[in-house]
Design a protein around this motif. Structure first.
Motif, PDB file in Angstrom:
ATOM      1  N   ALA A   8     -38.704 -19.646  -9.409  1.00 15.40           N
ATOM      2  CA  ALA A   8     -38.335 -18.562  -8.665  1.00 15.40           C
ATOM      3  C   ALA A   8     -38.518 -18.906  -6.945  1.00 15.40           C
ATOM      4  CB  ALA A   8     -39.240 -17.371  -9.007  1.00 15.40           C
ATOM      5  N   ARG A   9     -39.634 -19.528  -6.805  1.00 13.38           N
ATOM      6  CA  ARG A   9     -40.279 -20.060  -5.377  1.00 13.38           C
ATOM      7  C   ARG A   9     -39.045 -20.978  -5.039  1.00 13.38           C
ATOM      8  NH1 ARG A   9     -44.698 -22.803  -6.136  1.00 13.38           N
ATOM      9  NH2 ARG A   9     -45.555 -20.750  -6.906  1.00 13.38           N
ATOM     10  N   MET A  10     -38.610 -21.840  -6.045  1.00 12.01           N
ATOM     11  CA  MET A  10     -37.435 -22.793  -5.508  1.00 12.01           C
ATOM     12  C   MET A  10     -36.275 -22.206  -5.141  1.00 12.01           C
ATOM     13  SD  MET A  10     -35.551 -25.798  -8.091  1.00 12.01           S
ATOM     14  CE  MET A  10     -34.861 -24.387  -8.993  1.00 12.01           C
ATOM     15  N   GLY A  14     -34.977 -22.234  -1.387  1.00  8.77           N
ATOM     16  CA  GLY A  14     -33.661 -22.981  -1.138  1.00  8.77           C
ATOM     17  C   GLY A  14     -32.717 -22.254  -0.327  1.00  8.77           C
ATOM     18  N   HIS A  15     -32.748 -20.717  -0.441  1.00  7.50           N
ATOM     19  CA  HIS A  15     -31.712 -20.026   0.340  1.00  7.50           C
ATOM     20  C   HIS A  15     -32.317 -19.342   1.602  1.00  7.50           C
ATOM     21  CE1 HIS A  15     -28.498 -20.649  -2.673  1.00  7.50           C
ATOM     22  NE2 HIS A  15     -29.445 -20.326  -3.562  1.00  7.50           N
ATOM     23  N   GLY A  16     -33.870 -19.595   1.898  1.00  8.01           N
ATOM     24  CA  GLY A  16     -34.605 -19.184   3.064  1.00  8.01           C
ATOM     25  C   GLY A  16     -34.674 -17.645   3.048  1.00  8.01           C
ATOM     26  N   LEU A  17     -34.858 -17.065   1.502  1.00  7.56           N
ATOM     27  CA  LEU A  17     -34.970 -15.445   1.357  1.00  7.56           C
ATOM     28  C   LEU A  17     -36.454 -15.385   1.518  1.00  7.56           C
ATOM     29  CD1 LEU A  17     -32.593 -15.142  -1.515  1.00  7.56           C
ATOM     30  CD2 LEU A  17     -32.122 -14.578   0.878  1.00  7.56           C
ATOM     31  N   PRO A  18     -36.647 -13.906   1.692  1.00 13.50           N
ATOM     32  CA  PRO A  18     -38.022 -13.328   1.924  1.00 13.50           C
ATOM     33  C   PRO A  18     -38.897 -13.401   0.720  1.00 13.50           C
ATOM     34  CG  PRO A  18     -36.822 -11.764   2.212  1.00 13.50           C
ATOM     35  CD  PRO A  18     -35.937 -13.013   2.254  1.00 13.50           C
ATOM     36  N   ASP A  19     -40.005 -13.152   0.756  1.00  6.18           N
ATOM     37  CA  ASP A  19     -40.754 -13.150  -0.675  1.00  6.18           C
ATOM     38  C   ASP A  19     -40.736 -11.846  -1.383  1.00  6.18           C
ATOM     39  OD1 ASP A  19     -42.595 -14.586  -2.355  1.00  6.18           O
ATOM     40  OD2 ASP A  19     -44.139 -13.568  -1.939  1.00  6.18           O
ATOM     41  N   ASP A  20     -40.311 -10.754  -0.764  1.00  4.09           N
ATOM     42  CA  ASP A  20     -40.128  -9.594  -1.732  1.00  4.09           C
ATOM     43  C   ASP A  20     -38.708  -9.673  -2.482  1.00  4.09           C
ATOM     44  OD1 ASP A  20     -37.972  -9.706   0.434  1.00  4.09           O
ATOM     45  OD2 ASP A  20     -38.204  -7.449   0.830  1.00  4.09           O
ATOM     46  N   MET A  21     -38.040 -10.850  -2.590  1.00  2.96           N
ATOM     47  CA  MET A  21     -36.774 -11.001  -3.489  1.00  2.96           C
ATOM     48  C   MET A  21     -37.200 -11.660  -4.647  1.00  2.96           C
ATOM     49  SD  MET A  21     -34.146  -9.867  -1.552  1.00  2.96           S
ATOM     50  CE  MET A  21     -32.657 -10.563  -1.960  1.00  2.96           C
ATOM     51  N   ARG A  22     -38.691 -12.024  -4.872  1.00  2.00           N
ATOM     52  CA  ARG A  22     -39.154 -12.836  -6.092  1.00  2.00           C
ATOM     53  C   ARG A  22     -38.769 -12.025  -7.309  1.00  2.00           C
ATOM     54  NH1 ARG A  22     -42.692 -16.593  -6.761  1.00  2.00           N
ATOM     55  NH2 ARG A  22     -43.280 -16.529  -4.525  1.00  2.00           N
ATOM     56  N   GLY A  23     -38.727 -10.849  -7.371  1.00  2.00           N
ATOM     57  CA  GLY A  23     -38.328 -10.139  -8.544  1.00  2.00           C
ATOM     58  C   GLY A  23     -37.032 -10.631  -9.248  1.00  2.00           C
ATOM     59  N   PHE A  24     -36.060 -10.553  -8.247  1.00  2.83           N
ATOM     60  CA  PHE A  24     -34.725 -10.911  -8.810  1.00  2.83           C
ATOM     61  C   PHE A  24     -34.700 -12.292  -9.182  1.00  2.83           C
ATOM     62  CE2 PHE A  24     -33.816  -7.699  -5.547  1.00  2.83           C
ATOM     63  CZ  PHE A  24     -33.207  -6.507  -6.322  1.00  2.83           C
ATOM     64  N   ALA A  25     -35.442 -13.337  -8.265  1.00  2.45           N
ATOM     65  CA  ALA A  25     -35.546 -14.815  -8.746  1.00  2.45           C
ATOM     66  C   ALA A  25     -36.212 -14.973  -9.979  1.00  2.45           C
ATOM     67  CB  ALA A  25     -36.092 -15.491  -7.549  1.00  2.45           C
ATOM     68  N   VAL A  26     -37.266 -14.172 -10.430  1.00  2.00           N
ATOM     69  CA  VAL A  26     -37.973 -14.640 -11.616  1.00  2.00           C
ATOM     70  C   VAL A  26     -37.023 -13.979 -12.633  1.00  2.00           C
ATOM     71  CG1 VAL A  26     -39.772 -13.468 -13.125  1.00  2.00           C
ATOM     72  CG2 VAL A  26     -40.355 -14.182 -10.514  1.00  2.00           C
TER      73      VAL A  26
END
Length: 134
Positions: A8-10, A14-26
Protein backbone atom coordinates in the motif's frame (compact mmCIF):
# COMPACT_ATOMS: atom_id res chain seq x y z
CA UNK A 1 -0.14 -7.28 7.53
CA UNK A 2 3.37 -5.99 6.94
CA UNK A 3 3.34 -7.18 3.33
CA UNK A 4 0.03 -5.43 2.66
CA UNK A 5 1.19 -2.20 4.32
CA UNK A 6 4.42 -2.18 2.30
CA UNK A 7 2.51 -2.73 -0.92
CA UNK A 8 0.00 0.00 0.00
CA UNK A 9 2.85 2.40 0.80
CA UNK A 10 4.38 1.60 -2.59
CA UNK A 11 1.07 2.45 -4.36
CA UNK A 12 0.72 5.74 -2.48
CA UNK A 13 4.31 6.87 -2.93
CA UNK A 14 4.34 5.85 -6.58
CA UNK A 15 1.43 8.17 -7.36
CA UNK A 16 2.23 10.90 -4.83
CA UNK A 17 -1.02 10.44 -2.91
CA UNK A 18 -1.62 11.48 0.72
CA UNK A 19 -1.66 8.95 3.54
CA UNK A 20 -5.45 9.19 4.00
CA UNK A 21 -5.87 7.06 0.83
CA UNK A 22 -4.18 4.11 2.58
CA UNK A 23 -7.46 2.22 3.04
CA UNK A 24 -8.06 2.03 -0.70
CA UNK A 25 -4.46 0.97 -1.33
CA UNK A 26 -4.65 -1.80 1.29
CA UNK A 27 -7.94 -3.05 -0.16
CA UNK A 28 -6.36 -3.26 -3.61
CA UNK A 29 -3.28 -5.03 -2.21
CA UNK A 30 -5.58 -7.60 -0.56
CA UNK A 31 -7.41 -8.17 -3.84
CA UNK A 32 -4.14 -8.70 -5.70
CA UNK A 33 -2.88 -11.22 -3.12
CA UNK A 34 -6.23 -13.05 -3.11
CA UNK A 35 -6.14 -13.26 -6.91
CA UNK A 36 -2.59 -14.64 -6.88
CA UNK A 37 -3.56 -17.30 -4.33
CA UNK A 38 -6.65 -18.19 -6.36
CA UNK A 39 -4.62 -18.62 -9.53
CA UNK A 40 -2.23 -20.96 -7.71
CA UNK A 41 -5.26 -23.04 -6.71
CA UNK A 42 -6.44 -23.14 -10.33
CA UNK A 43 -9.38 -20.76 -9.97
CA UNK A 44 -10.43 -18.45 -12.79
CA UNK A 45 -9.78 -15.08 -11.13
CA UNK A 46 -10.21 -11.91 -13.22
CA UNK A 47 -7.29 -9.47 -13.09
CA UNK A 48 -7.57 -6.38 -10.90
CA UNK A 49 -7.49 -2.99 -12.62
CA UNK A 50 -4.22 -1.22 -11.71
CA UNK A 51 -4.28 1.29 -8.87
CA UNK A 52 -5.05 4.93 -9.79
CA UNK A 53 -5.64 4.14 -13.46
CA UNK A 54 -7.25 6.95 -15.45
CA UNK A 55 -10.66 5.83 -16.76
CA UNK A 56 -14.06 7.30 -17.62
CA UNK A 57 -17.27 6.31 -15.85
CA UNK A 58 -20.92 7.00 -16.49
CA UNK A 59 -22.51 9.28 -13.95
CA UNK A 60 -26.20 9.82 -13.32
CA UNK A 61 -26.51 13.57 -13.64
CA UNK A 62 -30.21 13.56 -12.70
CA UNK A 63 -29.33 12.95 -9.05
CA UNK A 64 -27.72 16.38 -8.82
CA UNK A 65 -30.81 18.04 -10.32
CA UNK A 66 -28.61 19.73 -12.90
CA UNK A 67 -27.67 18.54 -16.34
CA UNK A 68 -24.06 17.59 -16.67
CA UNK A 69 -21.88 15.29 -18.69
CA UNK A 70 -22.83 11.64 -18.43
CA UNK A 71 -19.26 10.43 -18.87
CA UNK A 72 -16.75 11.89 -16.43
CA UNK A 73 -13.02 11.21 -15.97
CA UNK A 74 -12.10 9.26 -12.85
CA UNK A 75 -9.29 7.32 -11.16
CA UNK A 76 -9.62 3.70 -10.00
CA UNK A 77 -8.87 3.31 -6.29
CA UNK A 78 -9.84 -0.22 -5.20
CA UNK A 79 -12.28 -3.07 -5.78
CA UNK A 80 -15.61 -2.40 -4.13
CA UNK A 81 -16.59 -4.69 -1.24
CA UNK A 82 -20.31 -4.01 -1.71
CA UNK A 83 -20.85 -4.94 -5.37
CA UNK A 84 -19.07 -7.86 -7.02
CA UNK A 85 -16.97 -6.91 -10.04
CA UNK A 86 -17.13 -3.17 -9.35
CA UNK A 87 -14.55 -0.58 -8.34
CA UNK A 88 -14.44 2.48 -6.12
CA UNK A 89 -13.43 5.45 -8.27
CA UNK A 90 -12.73 9.11 -7.55
CA UNK A 91 -13.99 11.53 -10.17
CA UNK A 92 -12.26 14.73 -11.21
CA UNK A 93 -14.65 16.62 -8.88
CA UNK A 94 -13.29 14.60 -5.88
CA UNK A 95 -16.49 12.56 -5.54
CA UNK A 96 -16.38 8.85 -4.80
CA UNK A 97 -18.52 6.40 -6.77
CA UNK A 98 -18.90 2.66 -7.12
CA UNK A 99 -18.65 1.90 -10.84
CA UNK A 100 -19.40 -1.43 -12.45
CA UNK A 101 -18.39 -0.32 -15.95
CA UNK A 102 -15.08 1.41 -16.63
CA UNK A 103 -14.21 2.89 -20.03
CA UNK A 104 -10.71 3.33 -21.42
CA UNK A 105 -9.52 4.84 -24.68
CA UNK A 106 -12.41 7.26 -25.16
CA UNK A 107 -12.20 9.73 -28.01
CA UNK A 108 -13.78 13.18 -27.94
CA UNK A 109 -16.43 13.64 -30.64
CA UNK A 110 -18.38 16.78 -31.56
CA UNK A 111 -21.34 15.93 -29.32
CA UNK A 112 -19.43 14.32 -26.43
CA UNK A 113 -17.34 11.24 -25.82
CA UNK A 114 -17.34 8.44 -28.33
CA UNK A 115 -17.27 4.99 -26.73
CA UNK A 116 -15.49 2.33 -28.78
CA UNK A 117 -17.64 -0.69 -29.69
CA UNK A 118 -17.37 -3.66 -27.33
CA UNK A 119 -15.36 -6.69 -28.33
CA UNK A 120 -17.50 -9.52 -29.63
CA UNK A 121 -17.38 -12.78 -27.75
CA UNK A 122 -19.24 -16.03 -27.93
CA UNK A 123 -20.95 -17.63 -24.97
CA UNK A 124 -19.70 -21.20 -24.98
CA UNK A 125 -21.54 -22.74 -22.04
CA UNK A 126 -25.07 -22.38 -20.79
CA UNK A 127 -25.45 -21.52 -17.15
CA UNK A 128 -28.39 -21.54 -14.79
CA UNK A 129 -29.92 -18.26 -13.75
CA UNK A 130 -30.99 -17.96 -10.13
CA UNK A 131 -34.67 -17.20 -9.65
CA UNK A 132 -35.87 -14.82 -6.96
CA UNK A 133 -39.09 -15.57 -5.09
CA UNK A 134 -40.94 -12.61 -3.62
Amino acid sequence: MGVLNRQARMYLQGHGLPDDMRGFAVRRACAVRFGAAGKRLGWDVPPVVPFYTRVHVQQRSWKKRVWGPRVVPARVLAPSPEVAGSYVVRTSANEYHVATCLFRDLRWAENGYEIPPPKKFRLREKTKVASVQV
